[in-house]
Scaffold this motif. Structure first.
Motif, PDB file in Angstrom:
ATOM      1  N   HIS A 197       8.164 -18.882 -55.496  1.00  0.00           N
ATOM      2  CA  HIS A 197       7.251 -19.774 -54.823  1.00  0.00           C
ATOM      3  C   HIS A 197       5.828 -19.308 -55.520  1.00  0.00           C
ATOM      4  N   SER A 200       4.457 -20.456 -58.191  1.00  0.00           N
ATOM      5  CA  SER A 200       3.423 -21.686 -58.519  1.00  0.00           C
ATOM      6  C   SER A 200       2.253 -21.737 -57.706  1.00  0.00           C
ATOM      7  N   GLN A 201       2.170 -21.083 -56.746  1.00  0.00           N
ATOM      8  CA  GLN A 201       0.805 -21.192 -55.827  1.00  0.00           C
ATOM      9  C   GLN A 201       0.573 -19.668 -55.050  1.00  0.00           C
ATOM     10  N   ARG A 202      -0.651 -19.615 -54.661  1.00  0.00           N
ATOM     11  CA  ARG A 202      -1.061 -18.431 -54.145  1.00  0.00           C
ATOM     12  C   ARG A 202      -0.525 -18.144 -52.642  1.00  0.00           C
ATOM     13  N   GLY A 206      -0.390 -23.992 -50.432  1.00  0.00           N
ATOM     14  CA  GLY A 206      -1.460 -24.252 -51.300  1.00  0.00           C
ATOM     15  C   GLY A 206      -2.371 -23.081 -51.577  1.00  0.00           C
ATOM     16  N   ASN A 207      -3.651 -23.157 -51.982  1.00  0.00           N
ATOM     17  CA  ASN A 207      -4.406 -22.246 -52.083  1.00  0.00           C
ATOM     18  C   ASN A 207      -5.294 -21.440 -51.190  1.00  0.00           C
ATOM     19  N   ASP A 260      -7.809 -27.131 -50.856  1.00  0.00           N
ATOM     20  CA  ASP A 260      -6.780 -26.345 -51.222  1.00  0.00           C
ATOM     21  C   ASP A 260      -5.507 -26.455 -50.723  1.00  0.00           C
ATOM     22  N   VAL A 262      -2.205 -28.228 -50.528  1.00  0.00           N
ATOM     23  CA  VAL A 262      -1.483 -29.116 -51.242  1.00  0.00           C
ATOM     24  C   VAL A 262      -0.381 -30.027 -50.265  1.00  0.00           C
ATOM     25  N   GLN A 267       3.954 -30.602 -53.027  1.00  0.00           N
ATOM     26  CA  GLN A 267       4.617 -29.107 -52.997  1.00  0.00           C
ATOM     27  C   GLN A 267       5.514 -29.082 -54.157  1.00  0.00           C
TER      28      GLN A 267
END
Length: 358
Positions: A197, A200-202, A206-207, A260, A262, A267
């Motif tokens: 995971h 894919s993103q932080r 999301g971010n 930020d 998602v 997702q």
């Protein structure tokens, strides 16, 4: 100088006070959240009952870490359940929210936080006290976390007391020779899901971090940073998780934006890997425990991951299941449909159905 002194007094009055321990994952969860939300705080590293007595506040029952002293000074109330405290802080301190604005996304975040607090802590407690190397480490470090000046003799006494008490309580989280392979396999899958995971993103959604991120972080501070066996596994299986823990410790410099988050529909598939693990191990445990509470039984047993799992009934976790179902029912019909679509096939679905306890 007088104005400066007045400002200091105001800042001190607005500062949240809490009592915690360095080896407490929930303490670390809440400290990281306070830093991210830029909420001023002061922490006392001490045993909760002793600290409350010294302050003149009635300790919570049970007295768990961290304990927050909320309310005006002199009439403070000691509270210690991190999930409702997070929601209370959202009301008291606006901005930099850790609760997604989309109700469907917020519900998934709630599932992740609940899994972190109630299942990932099994990883932590099992590894801390089941392997002899880890138990030896914890027995030494936990007393020193409260007082580094302990004499060698007193430290040895505390170590013996802590170790004997905690090892004897492994059964409370279901840790034994039969379930040890189940816990270990789940932790390994969890690390692999995190590794996937974080490519894919932080953060989980999301971010920007959500409450579930801080729940996972709290447990991982111990699994990655305190206990030898799970630390070694984390470095082998998920170096991204190790790096992530190092960053989440202080996200006060992050400037989050609404976009930020998602959306649930966007997702990455890797988030489902985490939800599948929740469905695989946490769902059967929650259903069996809640059924035992309803029946007034002192223990429960069920099949988890192909093996027999037995442990004492835990009324609080039955409440957690009820809270999850209540949160699900509070969603609008359209948001429930979105959640249902997202969770389809994960194994989480039975936790949301009331008649599963009959």
């Amino acid at each position: 100088m007088k104005a400066y002194g007045s400002k200091m007094l105001v800042e001190e009055a607005n500062r949240i006070r809490l009592i915690g321990g360095t080896g407490s994952p929930y303490t670390q969860k809440m400290l990281a959240l306070l830093r991210y939300r830029r909420i001023p705080y002061s922490i006392l590293w001490d045993q909760v009952e002793q600290a409350c007595q010294a302050i003149g506040v009635e300790p919570p029952k049970p007295a768990l870490m961290p304990t927050f002293l909320l309310g005006s000074k002199g009439s403070e109330q000691a509270v210690c359940d991190s999930t409702p405290i997070i929601r209370r802080l959202e009301d008291d301190y606006p901005g930099r929210s850790v609760l997604p604005f989309d109700p469907a996304l917020a519900f998934v975040d709630y599932l992740i936080e609940d899994f972190s607090d109630e299942w990932c802590t099994k990883y932590m407690f099992h590894y801390r006290w089941h392997p002899s190397e880890d138990a030896d480490n914890a027995g030494t470090q936990l007393p020193l976390g409260f007082d580094v000046t302990l004499s060698d003799d007193i430290l040895a006494q505390f170590k013996a007391y802590f170790s004997e008490r905690q090892i004897s309580r492994l059964y409370v989280v279901g840790s034994n020779e039969t379930t040890a392979p189940i816990i270990d396999a789940s932790y390994r899958r969890f690390l692999k899901a995190m590794e996937s995971h974080l490519k894919s993103q932080r953060y989980m959604l999301g971010n920007r971090p959500a409450a579930g991120d801080f729940g996972l972080y709290g447990q991982l501070t111990q699994l990655v940073g305190f206990d030898p066996t799970p630390r070694k596994l984390a470095y082998e299986l998920s170096p991204r998780t190790v790096a992530w823990v190092d960053k989440v410790v202080d996200l006060s410099g992050l400037e989050p934006k609404p976009e930020d988050w998602v959306s649930l529909e966007e997702q990455p598939d890797s988030l489902r890997e985490l939800l599948v693990e929740i469905g695989r191990v946490y769902t059967p445990a929650q259903l069996a425990n809640a059924a035992a509470v309803t029946a007034g039984e002192k223990t429960w047993q069920c099949q988890i991951d192909g093996a027999e799992w037995t442990q004492p009934t835990f009324p609080y976790q039955a409440k957690c299941l009820r809270y999850t179902r209540e949160a699900y029912q509070l969603l609008s019909a359209s948001d429930r449909s979105r959640v249902d679509q997202f969770l389809k096939g994960t194994g989480v679905e039975p936790m949301l159905v009331e008649d599963n306890l009959s």
